[in-house]
Design a protein around this motif. Structure first.
Motif, PDB file in Angstrom:
ATOM      1  N   PRO A 125       0.688  -1.150  -0.115  1.00  0.00           N
ATOM      2  CA  PRO A 125       0.032  -0.235   0.016  1.00  0.00           C
ATOM      3  C   PRO A 125       0.945   1.110  -0.173  1.00  0.00           C
ATOM      4  O   PRO A 125       0.510   1.914  -0.692  1.00  0.00           O
ATOM      5  CB  PRO A 125      -0.787   0.234   1.407  1.00  0.00           C
ATOM      6  CG  PRO A 125      -0.962  -1.511   1.609  1.00  0.00           C
ATOM      7  CD  PRO A 125       0.376  -2.241   0.980  1.00  0.00           C
ATOM      8  N   ALA A 126       1.915   1.283   0.822  1.00  0.00           N
ATOM      9  CA  ALA A 126       2.910   2.627   0.816  1.00  0.00           C
ATOM     10  C   ALA A 126       3.229   2.347  -0.377  1.00  0.00           C
ATOM     11  O   ALA A 126       2.916   3.749  -1.003  1.00  0.00           O
ATOM     12  CB  ALA A 126       3.599   2.016   1.113  1.00  0.00           C
ATOM     13  N   TYR A 127       3.753   1.481  -1.286  1.00  0.00           N
ATOM     14  CA  TYR A 127       4.465   2.226  -2.823  1.00  0.00           C
ATOM     15  C   TYR A 127       3.368   2.693  -3.533  1.00  0.00           C
ATOM     16  O   TYR A 127       3.616   3.956  -4.160  1.00  0.00           O
ATOM     17  CB  TYR A 127       4.910   0.680  -3.361  1.00  0.00           C
ATOM     18  CG  TYR A 127       4.927   0.738  -4.404  1.00  0.00           C
ATOM     19  CD1 TYR A 127       5.945   1.219  -4.913  1.00  0.00           C
ATOM     20  CD2 TYR A 127       4.099  -0.198  -5.259  1.00  0.00           C
ATOM     21  CE1 TYR A 127       6.149   1.005  -7.087  1.00  0.00           C
ATOM     22  CE2 TYR A 127       4.404   0.568  -7.201  1.00  0.00           C
ATOM     23  CZ  TYR A 127       5.083   0.308  -7.163  1.00  0.00           C
ATOM     24  OH  TYR A 127       5.156   0.634  -8.839  1.00  0.00           O
ATOM     25  N   PHE A 128       2.075   1.997  -3.488  1.00  0.00           N
ATOM     26  CA  PHE A 128       1.292   2.463  -4.310  1.00  0.00           C
ATOM     27  C   PHE A 128       0.749   3.871  -3.960  1.00  0.00           C
ATOM     28  O   PHE A 128       0.480   4.794  -5.041  1.00  0.00           O
ATOM     29  CB  PHE A 128      -0.168   1.717  -5.079  1.00  0.00           C
ATOM     30  CG  PHE A 128      -0.149   0.302  -5.280  1.00  0.00           C
ATOM     31  CD1 PHE A 128       0.379   0.534  -6.951  1.00  0.00           C
ATOM     32  CD2 PHE A 128      -0.205  -0.833  -5.450  1.00  0.00           C
ATOM     33  CE1 PHE A 128       0.703  -0.518  -7.897  1.00  0.00           C
ATOM     34  CE2 PHE A 128       0.153  -2.343  -5.812  1.00  0.00           C
ATOM     35  CZ  PHE A 128       0.771  -1.837  -7.477  1.00  0.00           C
ATOM     36  N   ASN A 135       1.773  10.669  -9.166  1.00  0.00           N
ATOM     37  CA  ASN A 135       1.487  11.313 -10.549  1.00  0.00           C
ATOM     38  C   ASN A 135       2.173  11.452 -11.270  1.00  0.00           C
ATOM     39  O   ASN A 135       2.519  12.604 -12.026  1.00  0.00           O
ATOM     40  CB  ASN A 135      -0.274  12.094 -10.079  1.00  0.00           C
ATOM     41  CG  ASN A 135      -1.248  12.645 -11.110  1.00  0.00           C
ATOM     42  OD1 ASN A 135      -1.321  11.543 -11.987  1.00  0.00           O
ATOM     43  ND2 ASN A 135      -1.369  13.599 -11.424  1.00  0.00           N
ATOM     44  N   PRO A 136       3.101  10.329 -12.266  1.00  0.00           N
ATOM     45  CA  PRO A 136       4.191  10.740 -13.586  1.00  0.00           C
ATOM     46  C   PRO A 136       3.065  10.216 -14.954  1.00  0.00           C
ATOM     47  O   PRO A 136       1.651   9.760 -14.419  1.00  0.00           O
ATOM     48  CB  PRO A 136       4.751   9.289 -12.526  1.00  0.00           C
ATOM     49  CG  PRO A 136       4.122   8.087 -12.677  1.00  0.00           C
ATOM     50  CD  PRO A 136       3.083   9.222 -11.090  1.00  0.00           C
ATOM     51  N   THR A 156      -5.205  -8.588  -3.246  1.00  0.00           N
ATOM     52  CA  THR A 156      -4.098  -7.316  -2.609  1.00  0.00           C
ATOM     53  C   THR A 156      -2.869  -6.215  -3.052  1.00  0.00           C
ATOM     54  O   THR A 156      -3.123  -4.899  -3.152  1.00  0.00           O
ATOM     55  CB  THR A 156      -2.693  -8.376  -1.262  1.00  0.00           C
ATOM     56  OG1 THR A 156      -3.259  -8.656  -1.072  1.00  0.00           O
ATOM     57  CG2 THR A 156      -1.827  -7.320  -1.130  1.00  0.00           C
ATOM     58  N   ILE A 157      -3.573  -7.356  -4.471  1.00  0.00           N
ATOM     59  CA  ILE A 157      -2.269  -6.283  -5.447  1.00  0.00           C
ATOM     60  C   ILE A 157      -3.297  -5.355  -5.907  1.00  0.00           C
ATOM     61  O   ILE A 157      -3.253  -3.900  -6.311  1.00  0.00           O
ATOM     62  CB  ILE A 157      -2.016  -7.046  -6.876  1.00  0.00           C
ATOM     63  CG1 ILE A 157      -1.242  -7.895  -6.089  1.00  0.00           C
ATOM     64  CG2 ILE A 157      -1.612  -5.928  -7.336  1.00  0.00           C
ATOM     65  CD1 ILE A 157      -0.217  -8.735  -6.876  1.00  0.00           C
ATOM     66  N   GLN A 158      -4.998  -6.163  -6.166  1.00  0.00           N
ATOM     67  CA  GLN A 158      -6.140  -5.252  -7.106  1.00  0.00           C
ATOM     68  C   GLN A 158      -6.216  -4.032  -5.959  1.00  0.00           C
ATOM     69  O   GLN A 158      -6.791  -3.297  -6.156  1.00  0.00           O
ATOM     70  CB  GLN A 158      -7.311  -6.144  -7.612  1.00  0.00           C
ATOM     71  CG  GLN A 158      -6.789  -7.214  -8.515  1.00  0.00           C
ATOM     72  CD  GLN A 158      -7.667  -7.953  -8.612  1.00  0.00           C
ATOM     73  OE1 GLN A 158      -8.070  -8.059  -7.830  1.00  0.00           O
ATOM     74  NE2 GLN A 158      -7.449  -8.261  -9.726  1.00  0.00           N
ATOM     75  N   ALA A 159      -6.311  -4.281  -4.491  1.00  0.00           N
ATOM     76  CA  ALA A 159      -7.080  -3.423  -3.793  1.00  0.00           C
ATOM     77  C   ALA A 159      -5.782  -2.716  -3.587  1.00  0.00           C
ATOM     78  O   ALA A 159      -6.428  -1.148  -3.297  1.00  0.00           O
ATOM     79  CB  ALA A 159      -6.880  -4.421  -2.442  1.00  0.00           C
ATOM     80  N   ALA A 163      -5.321   2.821  -5.361  1.00  0.00           N
ATOM     81  CA  ALA A 163      -4.849   4.450  -4.796  1.00  0.00           C
ATOM     82  C   ALA A 163      -4.771   5.027  -5.902  1.00  0.00           C
ATOM     83  O   ALA A 163      -4.077   6.138  -6.447  1.00  0.00           O
ATOM     84  CB  ALA A 163      -4.204   4.336  -3.636  1.00  0.00           C
ATOM     85  N   VAL A 164      -4.616   4.831  -6.926  1.00  0.00           N
ATOM     86  CA  VAL A 164      -3.365   4.887  -8.570  1.00  0.00           C
ATOM     87  C   VAL A 164      -4.433   5.527  -9.589  1.00  0.00           C
ATOM     88  O   VAL A 164      -5.227   4.532  -9.574  1.00  0.00           O
ATOM     89  CB  VAL A 164      -2.038   4.295  -9.129  1.00  0.00           C
ATOM     90  CG1 VAL A 164      -1.570   5.082 -10.289  1.00  0.00           C
ATOM     91  CG2 VAL A 164      -1.434   4.158  -7.548  1.00  0.00           C
ATOM     92  N   SER A 165      -4.319   6.732 -10.067  1.00  0.00           N
ATOM     93  CA  SER A 165      -4.491   6.861 -11.513  1.00  0.00           C
ATOM     94  C   SER A 165      -4.101   6.687 -12.581  1.00  0.00           C
ATOM     95  O   SER A 165      -3.138   7.640 -12.845  1.00  0.00           O
ATOM     96  CB  SER A 165      -4.823   8.777 -11.032  1.00  0.00           C
ATOM     97  OG  SER A 165      -5.828   8.689 -12.069  1.00  0.00           O
TER      98      SER A 165
END
Length: 247
Positions: A125-128, A135-136, A156-159, A163-165
C-alpha cells in the motif's frame, strides 16, 4: 509589567531576562543592578548577564554616581533602530548565503536522496500511495512476475492499485521475467531473456522516484527520491528495453 510587551520584545530577539531587565530599568530610571534585579524578579547574576547583552545591543548604558554604578535603559526608539540594524544584517547574510548555495551543495556532494523503507503489510500500500502522490506521466517497471504471483494475493494487489489514477500515466512499460497472467491494454510488455541474469523482486522508475521491492519472505519496499538516480535508472531501462522481445 505588561506581559504582551515582554512577549513582543522576546519575538524581536531579546531573551526573557533581557526583556524583564530592560522594562524594569525603563520604569525605574537610573538604578543599581540590585534594584533592577528586584524589579525584574530575577537574580543579580542573571541581571548582570542581561545588562551586558543589552549594552551590546545598544539598549542600555551606565554611569557612575559617586561610588555607585547606575544602569539606564535607552529610549524605546533605540529598539526600532536596533531592529533595523539587525534586519539589514539579516538581509546581507541571506544574500551571501544565497550566493554560496552552489558551493554548499558541492561540499555536501549535492542534494542527498530521500529514502523510505516499508515492511510487511504496509509495504505494498505504501508503494502505490507514493506512486499516486507522484502522479507521473510515465512509469517504467522491471519485475519478476513469478515472484509477484507466488508471494502476493491477487486481491491484495488489486486493492492496493486502486490508489493510483492509471489513466493519467500515458506511458507504461514493463520488462518482465515470468508469465503475464493479467494482461492490460495500457501497458507495453517486454520479455527479459536468460541473458539478463537471475533476479527477484521489482523495480519501478517514475518521476524523481525509484522503488525497489522484494516479496520473498517478509515484503520490503524501498522508495528513493533522487532525480539523478531516477534519470540513471531510466537510461538503463531504455537500454534494456531496446534489446528485449515485445511480449
Amino acid at each position: 509589567m505588561p506581559k504582551n510587551i515582554e512577549q513582543l520584545l522576546s519575538q524581536v530577539g531579546l531573551l526573557p531576562s533581557e526583556s524583564k531587565v530592560y522594562l524594569g530599568a525603563l520604569e525605574l530610571g537610573p538604578s543599581t543592578v540590585q534594584h533592577i534585579a528586584a524589579k525584574a524578579r530575577i537574580s543579580r547574576t542573571a541581571a548582570y548577564e542581561a545588562i551586558e547583552l543589552l549594552q551590546k545591543r545598544g539598549l542600555m548604558s551606565s554611569s557612575l554616581s559617586g561610588k555607585k554604578r547606575l544602569y539606564i535603559a535607552e529610549d524605546p526608539h533605540r529598539i526600532v533602530s536596533y531592529l533595523k540594524g539587525e534586519q539589514q544584517k539579516f538581509a546581507t547574510t541571506l544574500e551571501d548565503i544565497e550566493q554560496t548555495i552552489g558551493t554548499l551543495h558541492l561540499m555536501s556532494g549535492g542534494i542527498k536522496p530521500a529514502v523510505k523503507v516499508y515492511e510487511g503489510e504496509e509495504a505494498l500500500p505504501a508503494y502505490f500511495d507514493q506512486l499516486a502522490k507522484a502522479n507521473p506521466s510515465a512509469m517504467y517497471e522491471i519485475s519478476n512476475l513469478d515472484d509477484v504471483y507466488a508471494h502476493l494475493e491477487t486481491e491484495t494487489i488489486q486493492a492496493s492499485r486502486k490508489a493510483v489514477s492509471w489513466k493519467d500515466i500515458k506511458t507504461l512499460r514493463l520488462l518482465h521475467r515470468g508469465e503475464i497472467r493479467h494482461r492490460r491494454d495500457d501497458v507495453e510488455y517486454g520479455m527479459l531473456d536468460e541473458s539478463f541474469g537471475e533476479f527477484h523482486g521489482d523495480i519501478s522508475i517514475y518521476g524523481d522516484f525509484v522503488s525497489m521491492m522484494t516479496f520473498i519472505g517478509r515484503p520490503v519496499v524501498v522508495i528513493l527520491e533522487s532525480k539523478s538516480v531516477a534519470d540513471t535508472m531510466r537510461a538503463l531501462f531504455n537500454a534494456a528495453w531496446d534489446r528485449t522481445r515485445r511480449a
